[in-house]
Design a protein around this motif. Structure first.
Motif, PDB file in Angstrom:
ATOM      1  N   ASN A 201      -1.012  -5.051  -0.906  1.00 35.31           N
ATOM      2  CA  ASN A 201      -0.963  -5.019  -2.367  1.00 35.31           C
ATOM      3  C   ASN A 201      -1.375  -3.670  -2.939  1.00 35.31           C
ATOM      4  OD1 ASN A 201      -0.153  -7.704  -2.596  1.00 35.31           O
ATOM      5  ND2 ASN A 201      -2.249  -8.453  -2.477  1.00 35.31           N
ATOM      6  N   GLU A 202      -1.899  -2.787  -2.089  1.00 35.60           N
ATOM      7  CA  GLU A 202      -2.409  -1.510  -2.591  1.00 35.60           C
ATOM      8  C   GLU A 202      -1.688  -0.328  -1.948  1.00 35.60           C
ATOM      9  OE1 GLU A 202      -6.497  -1.968  -1.623  1.00 35.60           O
ATOM     10  OE2 GLU A 202      -6.962  -3.109  -3.426  1.00 35.60           O
ATOM     11  N   ARG A 203      -0.398  -0.529  -1.624  1.00 36.68           N
ATOM     12  CA  ARG A 203       0.351   0.555  -1.000  1.00 36.68           C
ATOM     13  C   ARG A 203       0.548   1.736  -1.947  1.00 36.68           C
ATOM     14  NH1 ARG A 203       4.955  -3.239   1.590  1.00 36.68           N
ATOM     15  NH2 ARG A 203       3.897  -3.788   3.509  1.00 36.68           N
ATOM     16  N   ASN A 204       0.613   1.420  -3.235  1.00 40.77           N
ATOM     17  CA  ASN A 204       0.802   2.474  -4.218  1.00 40.77           C
ATOM     18  C   ASN A 204      -0.497   3.258  -4.357  1.00 40.77           C
ATOM     19  OD1 ASN A 204       1.306   4.100  -6.401  1.00 40.77           O
ATOM     20  ND2 ASN A 204       2.216   2.484  -7.656  1.00 40.77           N
ATOM     21  N   ALA A 205      -0.466   4.527  -3.982  1.00 38.45           N
ATOM     22  CA  ALA A 205      -1.674   5.357  -3.997  1.00 38.45           C
ATOM     23  C   ALA A 205      -2.302   5.445  -5.381  1.00 38.45           C
ATOM     24  CB  ALA A 205      -1.371   6.748  -3.467  1.00 38.45           C
ATOM     25  N   GLU A 206      -1.482   5.256  -6.425  1.00 40.15           N
ATOM     26  CA  GLU A 206      -2.020   5.330  -7.779  1.00 40.15           C
ATOM     27  C   GLU A 206      -2.968   4.173  -8.074  1.00 40.15           C
ATOM     28  OE1 GLU A 206       1.265   5.525 -10.437  1.00 40.15           O
ATOM     29  OE2 GLU A 206       1.950   7.490  -9.725  1.00 40.15           O
ATOM     30  N   ASP A 207      -2.832   3.088  -7.301  1.00 40.13           N
ATOM     31  CA  ASP A 207      -3.696   1.928  -7.516  1.00 40.13           C
ATOM     32  C   ASP A 207      -4.996   2.013  -6.731  1.00 40.13           C
ATOM     33  OD1 ASP A 207      -1.763   0.826  -9.120  1.00 40.13           O
ATOM     34  OD2 ASP A 207      -0.857  -0.361  -7.522  1.00 40.13           O
ATOM     35  N   LEU A 208      -5.133   3.050  -5.910  1.00 38.39           N
ATOM     36  CA  LEU A 208      -6.277   3.135  -5.009  1.00 38.39           C
ATOM     37  C   LEU A 208      -7.367   4.045  -5.559  1.00 38.39           C
ATOM     38  CD1 LEU A 208      -4.499   3.576  -1.551  1.00 38.39           C
ATOM     39  CD2 LEU A 208      -5.358   1.474  -2.551  1.00 38.39           C
ATOM     40  N   HIS A 209      -8.613   3.687  -5.274  1.00 35.54           N
ATOM     41  CA  HIS A 209      -9.720   4.611  -5.475  1.00 35.54           C
ATOM     42  C   HIS A 209      -9.679   5.631  -4.340  1.00 35.54           C
ATOM     43  CE1 HIS A 209     -11.412   1.957  -8.513  1.00 35.54           C
ATOM     44  NE2 HIS A 209     -11.288   0.946  -7.668  1.00 35.54           N
ATOM     45  N   ASP A 210     -10.317   6.770  -4.529  1.00 33.77           N
ATOM     46  CA  ASP A 210     -10.305   7.799  -3.484  1.00 33.77           C
ATOM     47  C   ASP A 210     -10.858   7.268  -2.160  1.00 33.77           C
ATOM     48  OD1 ASP A 210      -9.138   9.685  -5.079  1.00 33.77           O
ATOM     49  OD2 ASP A 210     -11.002  10.673  -5.653  1.00 33.77           O
ATOM     50  N   TRP A 211     -11.883   6.428  -2.241  1.00 35.24           N
ATOM     51  CA  TRP A 211     -12.496   5.939  -1.001  1.00 35.24           C
ATOM     52  C   TRP A 211     -11.594   4.957  -0.259  1.00 35.24           C
ATOM     53  CZ3 TRP A 211     -13.331   0.668  -0.893  1.00 35.24           C
ATOM     54  CH2 TRP A 211     -13.446   0.012  -2.130  1.00 35.24           C
ATOM     55  N   GLN A 212     -10.553   4.445  -0.921  1.00 35.95           N
ATOM     56  CA  GLN A 212      -9.621   3.530  -0.273  1.00 35.95           C
ATOM     57  C   GLN A 212      -8.426   4.251   0.352  1.00 35.95           C
ATOM     58  OE1 GLN A 212      -9.138   1.091  -3.913  1.00 35.95           O
ATOM     59  NE2 GLN A 212      -9.543  -0.672  -2.576  1.00 35.95           N
ATOM     60  N   LYS A 213      -8.200   5.494  -0.023  1.00 36.50           N
ATOM     61  CA  LYS A 213      -7.004   6.199   0.418  1.00 36.50           C
ATOM     62  C   LYS A 213      -7.139   6.678   1.860  1.00 36.50           C
ATOM     63  CE  LYS A 213      -5.855   7.834  -4.238  1.00 36.50           C
ATOM     64  NZ  LYS A 213      -5.753   9.015  -5.131  1.00 36.50           N
ATOM     65  N   THR A 214      -6.024   6.641   2.569  1.00 31.37           N
ATOM     66  CA  THR A 214      -5.965   7.147   3.938  1.00 31.37           C
ATOM     67  C   THR A 214      -5.461   8.584   3.902  1.00 31.37           C
ATOM     68  OG1 THR A 214      -5.495   4.966   4.814  1.00 31.37           O
ATOM     69  CG2 THR A 214      -4.958   6.825   6.216  1.00 31.37           C
ATOM     70  N   VAL A 215      -6.184   9.476   4.553  1.00 35.53           N
ATOM     71  CA  VAL A 215      -5.822  10.892   4.586  1.00 35.53           C
ATOM     72  C   VAL A 215      -5.374  11.239   6.006  1.00 35.53           C
ATOM     73  CG1 VAL A 215      -6.644  13.241   4.237  1.00 35.53           C
ATOM     74  CG2 VAL A 215      -7.495  11.396   2.766  1.00 35.53           C
ATOM     75  N   GLU A 216      -4.259  11.935   6.114  1.00 35.23           N
ATOM     76  CA  GLU A 216      -3.730  12.338   7.418  1.00 35.23           C
ATOM     77  C   GLU A 216      -4.803  13.056   8.229  1.00 35.23           C
ATOM     78  OE1 GLU A 216      -0.897  12.152  10.135  1.00 35.23           O
ATOM     79  OE2 GLU A 216      -0.122  11.921   8.101  1.00 35.23           O
ATOM     80  N   GLY A 217      -5.008  12.604   9.455  1.00 36.36           N
ATOM     81  CA  GLY A 217      -5.951  13.268  10.353  1.00 36.36           C
ATOM     82  C   GLY A 217      -7.386  12.808  10.243  1.00 36.36           C
ATOM     83  N   GLU A 218      -7.694  11.902   9.315  1.00 36.09           N
ATOM     84  CA  GLU A 218      -9.078  11.466   9.190  1.00 36.09           C
ATOM     85  C   GLU A 218      -9.474  10.585  10.376  1.00 36.09           C
ATOM     86  OE1 GLU A 218      -9.707   9.198   5.658  1.00 36.09           O
ATOM     87  OE2 GLU A 218      -8.757   7.396   6.433  1.00 36.09           O
ATOM     88  N   VAL A 219     -10.753  10.596  10.685  1.00 37.18           N
ATOM     89  CA  VAL A 219     -11.271   9.829  11.813  1.00 37.18           C
ATOM     90  C   VAL A 219     -12.396   8.925  11.309  1.00 37.18           C
ATOM     91  CG1 VAL A 219     -12.305   9.925  14.108  1.00 37.18           C
ATOM     92  CG2 VAL A 219     -10.735  11.748  13.368  1.00 37.18           C
ATOM     93  N   ALA A 220     -12.301   7.641  11.644  1.00 33.23           N
ATOM     94  CA  ALA A 220     -13.321   6.676  11.248  1.00 33.23           C
ATOM     95  C   ALA A 220     -14.172   6.318  12.460  1.00 33.23           C
ATOM     96  CB  ALA A 220     -12.669   5.421  10.678  1.00 33.23           C
ATOM     97  N   LEU A 221     -15.403   5.926  12.216  1.00 30.62           N
ATOM     98  CA  LEU A 221     -16.290   5.459  13.277  1.00 30.62           C
ATOM     99  C   LEU A 221     -16.405   3.955  13.175  1.00 30.62           C
ATOM    100  CD1 LEU A 221     -18.257   6.022  15.604  1.00 30.62           C
ATOM    101  CD2 LEU A 221     -20.078   6.274  13.902  1.00 30.62           C
ATOM    102  N   LEU A 222     -16.008   3.248  14.243  1.00 27.95           N
ATOM    103  CA  LEU A 222     -16.125   1.795  14.289  1.00 27.95           C
ATOM    104  C   LEU A 222     -17.420   1.474  15.017  1.00 27.95           C
ATOM    105  CD1 LEU A 222     -13.237  -0.660  15.247  1.00 27.95           C
ATOM    106  CD2 LEU A 222     -15.649  -1.192  15.500  1.00 27.95           C
ATOM    107  N   ALA A 223     -18.438   1.136  14.252  1.00 31.02           N
ATOM    108  CA  ALA A 223     -19.775   0.965  14.815  1.00 31.02           C
ATOM    109  C   ALA A 223     -20.294  -0.462  14.728  1.00 31.02           C
ATOM    110  CB  ALA A 223     -20.762   1.903  14.109  1.00 31.02           C
ATOM    111  N   MET A 224     -19.669  -1.287  13.878  1.00 32.51           N
ATOM    112  CA  MET A 224     -20.134  -2.659  13.702  1.00 32.51           C
ATOM    113  C   MET A 224     -19.427  -3.586  14.696  1.00 32.51           C
ATOM    114  SD  MET A 224     -22.514  -2.577  11.379  1.00 32.51           S
ATOM    115  CE  MET A 224     -23.016  -1.068  12.232  1.00 32.51           C
ATOM    116  N   PRO A 225     -20.058  -4.680  15.109  1.00 30.90           N
ATOM    117  CA  PRO A 225     -19.511  -5.512  16.193  1.00 30.90           C
ATOM    118  C   PRO A 225     -18.203  -6.208  15.830  1.00 30.90           C
ATOM    119  CG  PRO A 225     -21.424  -6.563  15.185  1.00 30.90           C
ATOM    120  CD  PRO A 225     -21.361  -5.182  14.622  1.00 30.90           C
ATOM    121  N   CYS A 226     -17.309  -6.290  16.807  1.00 27.49           N
ATOM    122  CA  CYS A 226     -15.998  -6.889  16.581  1.00 27.49           C
ATOM    123  C   CYS A 226     -16.045  -8.405  16.476  1.00 27.49           C
ATOM    124  CB  CYS A 226     -15.020  -6.456  17.667  1.00 27.49           C
ATOM    125  SG  CYS A 226     -14.491  -4.740  17.482  1.00 27.49           S
TER     126      CYS A 226
END
Length: 528
Positions: A195-220
């Motif tokens: 529902n949030e594919r349109n970048a205009e609907d996203l806050h900056d913290w929700q946007k995906t930036v090319e090349g960004e790296v996330a840390l998955l630290a919480m248990p699966c």
């Protein structure tokens, strides 16, 4: 970033990313790199391997182990068959693990490093499992999944799946002492992202930036881990997977991988800030820390903002809502503090929130009641628990959260207490009934009530109030040791009060608020 287009199920999204960004890194784990192309091909082999065990659409596959890229590979393989991944909390006691594996009727069980002994102890109790494999390599007597997987073709089984099909089953602590399996569909997992594919609907913290790296630290075994990992697959971004949260490892990865986003619980943030090396680390690439599962003290947030220097986003949600439904953005996190920092924020797009009374009627703005939510993110229901499902989700789709709070005139949501008796300690849900059942089985215990009390490190700590049988003697250490034989360590009481009798109302119900009151005196809300 290319658009996902039509794919809306886990299998379709893995296929899409395998085509669109075959050589891009999906996951990095302990020096091992898994590209999207490899994830697609390996999950095809996994699907065919699982099919050889008789796993088909709607069947459950269980995993017990710490975080690993292999977990997501197996999850994707199961999804391509229309099967359902059920990660098991590796902190549970043996009876609890066997209960979950049997309850979900798992046909296959994957065992992470270090858990072969646990599984060996309960193997004879597992009623439906047709095959057990070491997820990363042979584990004790169990063959290794990678070698088994590679004996099958990488042709895609192409089993038709729909957005409302079951995808993941996560277990939550139960009010009656038995955990319940919350069924999350492909649609509930990805609905907010679709529902949030349109970048205009996203806050900056929700946007995906090319090349960004996330840390998955919480248990699966939590939605915070599984949801975060599936989100990076959807976005086509890269996640570095930490087997379990460790502040030293986290600091190393933040430096060496230019981590830009992390989800953490407040207790993990505090542990990170207490690390002796934290002020030596360069956090300049870290853009956002999202946090949730429990509130964060203002002083801790001030310290985090000063040391880490990134944006902070508070998230509110639960397993039954497939994670976040309300968020407090960076603009509302100010060093000097503000009334809004006591809130959990405003609803995400396409999420409805209302506050209701005991009869389900909506209450006026500013009035405390139970928080209810309706959105595509709500779970399908509890596995084989129609009555529990009906008690939680009404015919119009409103899900009762069990949290008490209110909405202000600007639509910000404030959590005040819990309608249920649940305790949240270090982001783990603990129901008193589970702990009480374990303690009550001690032959010297006449009565017991369990409550949550404030704890500076974990938010809340479990306390047991115990009535000893006449003529018997019992120590705090004995009570805790007995509980540990039956339930996970994090559920066991950290302290024990011995009292003459439990306070009860005329109908015999334990008055937990009376037991809690002395510990929460002077606080303006009954959650910490």
């Amino acid at each position: 970033m290319s658009s996902i287009g039509d794919p809306q199920t886990i299998g379709d999204i893995v296929r899409h990313q395998g085509r669109e960004r075959s050589n891009s890194i999906a996951f990095e784990y302990e020096g091992d790199v898994l590209t999207f192309g490899e994830l697609d091909r390996r999950s095809n082999r996994a699907a065919n391997a699982l099919a050889s065990l008789g796993v088909g659409k709607g069947d459950r596959v269980a995993y017990i182990g710490k975080n690993s890229h292999i977990y997501f590979e197996i999850l994707a393989g199961a999804a391509k068959l229309g099967a359902v991944m059920t990660p098991v909390n590796w902190r549970l006691a043996r009876p609890e693990v066997s209960y979950v594996v049997n309850d979900c009727q798992a046909k296959a069980l994957f065992v992470g490093p270090g858990f072969a002994e646990l599984v060996g102890d309960i193997e004879g109790q597992l009623e439906h499992v047709a095959g057990i494999f070491g997820s990363e390599a042979p584990e004790g007597k169990y063959p290794g999944y990678p070698e088994w997987r590679d004996g099958f073709p990488d042709s895609d089984p192409m089993v038709p799946c729909a957005v409302d099909d079951d995808a993941v089953q996560l277990y939550t602590s139960g009010t009656t002492g038995y955990p319940k399996g919350a069924i999350l569909t492909h649609g509930s997992i990805f609905s907010s992202r679709m529902n949030e594919r349109n970048a205009e609907d996203l806050h900056d913290w929700q946007k995906t930036v090319e090349g960004e790296v996330a840390l998955l630290a919480m248990p699966c075994f939590h939605i915070s881990g599984t949801g975060y990992g599936l989100g990076t697959i959807f976005n086509g971004s890269n996640a570095v997977v930490l087997p379990e949260y460790d502040p030293s490892r986290a600091l190393d990865l933040i430096e060496n991988y230019n981590i830009s986003k992390i989800f953490m619980v407040p207790a993990a943030i505090q542990i990170l800030l207490d690390h002796p090396r934290v002020r030596e680390v360069d956090f300049s690439n870290l853009k956002y820390i999202t946090y949730g599962a429990s509130p964060i003290p203002l002083e801790l947030m001030k310290r985090a903002m000063e040391v880490l220097g990134c944006g902070f986003v508070q998230m509110y949600g639960m397993t039954e809502t497939t994670g976040t439904i309300v968020a407090l953005g960076p603009e509302d996190h100010v060093p000097e503090g503000s009334p809004r920092m006591r809130s959990v924020g405003t609803p995400l797009k396409n999420v409805e929130i209302k506050v209701i009374d005991a009869d389900g009627n909506e209450v006026p703005t500013g009035t405390i009641g139970e928080i209810a939510t309706r959105s595509p993110k709500n779970m399908k229901g509890y596995w084989k628990r129609p009555e529990a499902t009906a008690q939680t989700i009404d015919p119009e789709g409103w899900l009762r959260t069990g949290d008490a709070g209110y909405l202000d005139e600007d639509g910000y949501l404030y959590i005040q207490d819990r309608v249920k008796d649940m305790i949240i300690s270090g982001a783990e849900n603990v129901y008193p009934a589970e702990v009480e059942n374990a303690i009550y089985s001690h032959p010297k215990v006449a009565d017991v009530a369990v409550i949550g009390i404030p704890d500076d490190k974990w938010g809340e700590a479990v306390k047991a109030c115990v009535v000893v049988k006449p003529g018997e003697q019992l120590t705090e250490a004995e009570v805790i040791a007995h509980a540990r034989q039956h339930i996970a360590g994090y559920k066991c009481p950290k302290s024990v009060d011995f009292i003459a009798a439990l306070p009860r109302n005329p109908s015999g119900k334990i008055l937990r608020k009376d037991l809690r009151a002395p510990y929460w005196e002077g606080r303006d809300r009954a959650v910490n």
